[in-house]
Design a protein around this motif. Structure first.
Motif, PDB file in Angstrom:
ATOM      1  N   SER A 149       0.821  -1.204   0.000  1.00 15.70           N
ATOM      2  CA  SER A 149       0.000   0.000   0.000  1.00 15.70           C
ATOM      3  C   SER A 149       0.862   1.265   0.000  1.00 15.70           C
ATOM      4  CB  SER A 149      -0.918  -0.009   1.228  1.00 15.70           C
ATOM      5  OG  SER A 149      -1.692   1.163   1.281  1.00 15.70           O
ATOM      6  N   ALA A 150       1.903   1.269   0.839  1.00 14.25           N
ATOM      7  CA  ALA A 150       2.779   2.443   0.917  1.00 14.25           C
ATOM      8  C   ALA A 150       3.502   2.681  -0.401  1.00 14.25           C
ATOM      9  CB  ALA A 150       3.790   2.248   2.052  1.00 14.25           C
ATOM     10  N   PHE A 151       3.944   1.591  -1.021  1.00  9.19           N
ATOM     11  CA  PHE A 151       4.679   1.734  -2.281  1.00  9.19           C
ATOM     12  C   PHE A 151       3.753   2.192  -3.402  1.00  9.19           C
ATOM     13  CE2 PHE A 151       6.816   0.251  -6.141  1.00  9.19           C
ATOM     14  CZ  PHE A 151       8.094   0.767  -5.941  1.00  9.19           C
ATOM     15  N   ASP A 152       2.535   1.637  -3.444  1.00 11.92           N
ATOM     16  CA  ASP A 152       1.586   2.051  -4.476  1.00 11.92           C
ATOM     17  C   ASP A 152       1.244   3.537  -4.344  1.00 11.92           C
ATOM     18  OD1 ASP A 152       1.544  -0.486  -5.513  1.00 11.92           O
ATOM     19  OD2 ASP A 152      -0.378  -1.059  -4.626  1.00 11.92           O
ATOM     20  N   LYS A 153       1.114   3.999  -3.113  1.00 11.82           N
ATOM     21  CA  LYS A 153       0.819   5.423  -2.889  1.00 11.82           C
ATOM     22  C   LYS A 153       1.984   6.293  -3.351  1.00 11.82           C
ATOM     23  CE  LYS A 153      -0.707   8.737   0.618  1.00 11.82           C
ATOM     24  NZ  LYS A 153       0.234   9.769   0.135  1.00 11.82           N
ATOM     25  N   ALA A 154       3.206   5.855  -3.005  1.00  9.96           N
ATOM     26  CA  ALA A 154       4.386   6.612  -3.427  1.00  9.96           C
ATOM     27  C   ALA A 154       4.484   6.664  -4.946  1.00  9.96           C
ATOM     28  CB  ALA A 154       5.646   5.988  -2.824  1.00  9.96           C
ATOM     29  N   LYS A 155       4.170   5.551  -5.577  1.00 14.05           N
ATOM     30  CA  LYS A 155       4.226   5.486  -7.034  1.00 14.05           C
ATOM     31  C   LYS A 155       3.201   6.434  -7.654  1.00 14.05           C
ATOM     32  CE  LYS A 155       5.319   1.698 -10.149  1.00 14.05           C
ATOM     33  NZ  LYS A 155       5.114   0.265 -10.462  1.00 14.05           N
ATOM     34  N   ALA A 156       2.000   6.455  -7.052  1.00 11.00           N
ATOM     35  CA  ALA A 156       0.949   7.353  -7.552  1.00 11.00           C
ATOM     36  C   ALA A 156       1.346   8.813  -7.406  1.00 11.00           C
ATOM     37  CB  ALA A 156      -0.348   7.089  -6.795  1.00 11.00           C
ATOM     38  N   ASP A 157       2.211   9.086  -6.425  1.00 12.71           N
ATOM     39  CA  ASP A 157       2.704  10.454  -6.208  1.00 12.71           C
ATOM     40  C   ASP A 157       3.932  10.748  -7.036  1.00 12.71           C
ATOM     41  OD1 ASP A 157       0.680  10.840  -4.386  1.00 12.71           O
ATOM     42  OD2 ASP A 157       1.924  10.371  -2.632  1.00 12.71           O
ATOM     43  N   GLY A 158       4.307   9.800  -7.910  1.00 14.19           N
ATOM     44  CA  GLY A 158       5.441  10.019  -8.792  1.00 14.19           C
ATOM     45  C   GLY A 158       6.792   9.710  -8.170  1.00 14.19           C
ATOM     46  N   LYS A 159       6.804   8.972  -7.078  1.00 10.79           N
ATOM     47  CA  LYS A 159       8.054   8.633  -6.400  1.00 10.79           C
ATOM     48  C   LYS A 159       8.465   7.187  -6.707  1.00 10.79           C
ATOM     49  CE  LYS A 159       6.844  11.687  -2.541  1.00 10.79           C
ATOM     50  NZ  LYS A 159       6.492  11.746  -1.103  1.00 10.79           N
TER      51      LYS A 159
ATOM     52  N   VAL B 153      10.444   5.385  -4.616  1.00 12.21           N
ATOM     53  CA  VAL B 153      10.621   4.644  -3.366  1.00 12.21           C
ATOM     54  C   VAL B 153       9.590   5.140  -2.359  1.00 12.21           C
ATOM     55  CG1 VAL B 153      13.094   4.237  -3.728  1.00 12.21           C
ATOM     56  CG2 VAL B 153      12.339   6.283  -2.490  1.00 12.21           C
ATOM     57  N   ALA B 154       9.391   4.349  -1.320  1.00 14.18           N
ATOM     58  CA  ALA B 154       8.480   4.738  -0.244  1.00 14.18           C
ATOM     59  C   ALA B 154       9.206   4.587   1.082  1.00 14.18           C
ATOM     60  CB  ALA B 154       7.229   3.863  -0.260  1.00 14.18           C
ATOM     61  N   VAL B 155       8.644   5.176   2.110  1.00 12.11           N
ATOM     62  CA  VAL B 155       9.186   5.026   3.458  1.00 12.11           C
ATOM     63  C   VAL B 155       8.095   4.420   4.335  1.00 12.11           C
ATOM     64  CG1 VAL B 155      10.117   6.191   5.480  1.00 12.11           C
ATOM     65  CG2 VAL B 155      10.750   6.981   3.177  1.00 12.11           C
ATOM     66  N   LEU B 156       8.439   3.339   5.030  1.00  3.58           N
ATOM     67  CA  LEU B 156       7.498   2.668   5.912  1.00  3.58           C
ATOM     68  C   LEU B 156       8.200   2.352   7.227  1.00  3.58           C
ATOM     69  CD1 LEU B 156       4.689   1.369   6.290  1.00  3.58           C
ATOM     70  CD2 LEU B 156       5.669  -0.762   5.405  1.00  3.58           C
ATOM     71  N   ASP B 157       7.634   2.862   8.314  1.00  2.00           N
ATOM     72  CA  ASP B 157       8.235   2.666   9.649  1.00  2.00           C
ATOM     73  C   ASP B 157       9.698   3.093   9.680  1.00  2.00           C
ATOM     74  OD1 ASP B 157       5.780   1.599  10.277  1.00  2.00           O
ATOM     75  OD2 ASP B 157       6.448  -0.486  10.221  1.00  2.00           O
ATOM     76  N   GLY B 158       9.987   4.170   8.968  1.00  2.00           N
ATOM     77  CA  GLY B 158      11.335   4.720   8.978  1.00  2.00           C
ATOM     78  C   GLY B 158      12.321   4.010   8.076  1.00  2.00           C
ATOM     79  N   LYS B 159      11.840   3.053   7.262  1.00  2.00           N
ATOM     80  CA  LYS B 159      12.737   2.296   6.384  1.00  2.00           C
ATOM     81  C   LYS B 159      12.368   2.521   4.925  1.00  2.00           C
ATOM     82  CE  LYS B 159      13.572  -1.379   9.768  1.00  2.00           C
ATOM     83  NZ  LYS B 159      13.460  -2.828  10.069  1.00  2.00           N
ATOM     84  N   MET B 160      13.412   2.546   4.078  1.00  2.00           N
ATOM     85  CA  MET B 160      13.207   2.750   2.656  1.00  2.00           C
ATOM     86  C   MET B 160      12.636   1.489   2.014  1.00  2.00           C
ATOM     87  SD  MET B 160      13.819   5.390   0.661  1.00  2.00           S
ATOM     88  CE  MET B 160      15.294   6.242   1.212  1.00  2.00           C
ATOM     89  N   ILE B 161      11.596   1.647   1.193  1.00  2.00           N
ATOM     90  CA  ILE B 161      10.963   0.534   0.502  1.00  2.00           C
ATOM     91  C   ILE B 161      11.147   0.724  -0.997  1.00  2.00           C
ATOM     92  CG2 ILE B 161       8.813  -0.703   0.080  1.00  2.00           C
ATOM     93  CD1 ILE B 161       9.805  -0.867   2.964  1.00  2.00           C
ATOM     94  N   GLU B 162      11.756  -0.276  -1.636  1.00  2.00           N
ATOM     95  CA  GLU B 162      11.969  -0.245  -3.075  1.00  2.00           C
ATOM     96  C   GLU B 162      11.188  -1.374  -3.733  1.00  2.00           C
ATOM     97  OE1 GLU B 162      16.278   1.254  -4.044  1.00  2.00           O
ATOM     98  OE2 GLU B 162      16.426  -0.306  -2.497  1.00  2.00           O
ATOM     99  N   GLU B 163      11.233  -1.409  -5.072  1.00  2.00           N
ATOM    100  CA  GLU B 163      10.491  -2.415  -5.835  1.00  2.00           C
ATOM    101  C   GLU B 163      10.854  -3.837  -5.416  1.00  2.00           C
ATOM    102  OE1 GLU B 163       7.754  -3.967  -8.067  1.00  2.00           O
ATOM    103  OE2 GLU B 163       8.060  -1.815  -8.311  1.00  2.00           O
ATOM    104  N   LEU B 164      12.124  -4.088  -5.130  1.00  2.00           N
ATOM    105  CA  LEU B 164      12.541  -5.445  -4.766  1.00  2.00           C
ATOM    106  C   LEU B 164      11.889  -5.907  -3.467  1.00  2.00           C
ATOM    107  CD1 LEU B 164      14.992  -5.504  -2.328  1.00  2.00           C
ATOM    108  CD2 LEU B 164      16.139  -4.215  -4.130  1.00  2.00           C
TER     109      LEU B 164
END
Length: 289
Positions: free
Chosen positions: A246-256, A258-269
């Motif tokens: 969910s966090a990554f999909d939101k970041a992607k929709a915002d044109g980003k 990567v996403a950040v979840l609980d203080g950690k970087m989330i990438e496609e992998l």
């Protein structure tokens, strides 16, 4: 990943034991291997073959994958085993002691000669040469769907010992894992012999899961529950995977990217792994255990 099939628990059953084959219809394992090889004495090979064929043809095994383990290519039985299996088309045939790409090609060619275009091939890696040739084995045929580790034969051939840490065979396990992942092939850990030792089984399953194995082969129905529990995603893992997606999909929709979840970087992998966890949980829920 809608066609994903969990293979947490894959139970060997001697095809010569009609009572065991009947019992397998009620067990909570993901797959059953009807064994014509190690679990069957030479004088019972023909009977076991006939019972395996009848079981595949008439047995009701629900969601459980049905695999026939034939005898090895160095025996007088394998061609009759393969012809019998091809006549009823199980989900897969498991071939012991695969040591080269040519072994896999021989099986694929024999299936084609029988007019069988569908049955998958599962290969056992259980000899030193098999592990050293792991990469060529997994690339030998598109029909090769799964690698099954045979640690008992490997330990014997090495003159090694079974230890809780499995240090004597850890290099071989790693080579097989690397090869399987280059082709996105399922890889199953070997059997745990001390079937009454639930604590030891649990520890070995945890080790295998940490290494990346998809599941484990079993020698006794009492092992199924432990193995299913370890190789299934926990509710906490599933919840975190869903939050990550969910966090990554939101970041992607915002044109980003990567996403950040609980203080950690989330990438496609990371999200790819999260989707696999979610698909596994959904597949397990579909079969009800």
């Amino acid at each position: 990943m809608s066609d994903f099939r969990p293979r947490r628990s894959v139970l060997f059953m001697p095809a010569s034991n009609a009572r065991a084959l009947e019992k397998a219809k009620t067990l909570a394992c993901d797959a059953v291997i009807f064994d014509l090889e190690d679990a069957v004495s030479p004088d019972a090979k023909e009977e076991a073959r006939e019972q395996a064929v009848a079981t595949i043809k008439f047995g009701e095994y629900g969601h459980r994958e049905r695999i026939i383990r034939i005898n090895g290519l160095n025996t007088d039985w394998w061609q009759d085993d393969l012809a019998a299996a091809a006549s009823v088309k199980p989900d897969a045939i498991l071939v012991p002691k695969i040591e080269s790409a040519n072994d896999v090609k021989a099986i694929a060619g024999a299936l084609l000669a029988q007019g069988d275009m569908d049955t998958a091939i599962w290969a056992m890696m259980e000899t030193p040469l098999g592990f050293l040739n792991a990469q060529e084995i997994v690339g030998a045929s598109e029909r090769l769907q799964c690698v099954v580790i045979g640690t008992n034969d490997l330990v014997k051939d090495l003159g090694a010992s079974h230890t809780p840490s499995r240090e004597p065979v850890i290099t071989a396990l790693g080579l097989a894992m690397l090869a399987a992942r280059t082709r996105d092939i399922t890889i199953l850990d070997g059997v745990y012999n001390d079937f009454k030792n639930t604590e030891g089984l649990h520890a070995e399953c945890e080790q295998a899961k940490a290494m990346g194995f998809d599941g484990k082969t079993l020698i006794h129905p009492s092992q199924i529950e432990t193995v299913n529990n370890v190789f299934a995603p926990s509710p906490e893992e599933v919840a975190f995977a869903e939050r990550m997606i969910s966090a990554f999909d939101k970041a992607k929709a915002d044109g980003k990217g990567v996403a950040v979840l609980d203080g950690k970087m989330i990438e496609e992998l990371h999200v790819e792994q999260a989707r696999k966890i979610k698909a596994t949980a959904e597949a397990i829920a579909d079969i009800g255990h």
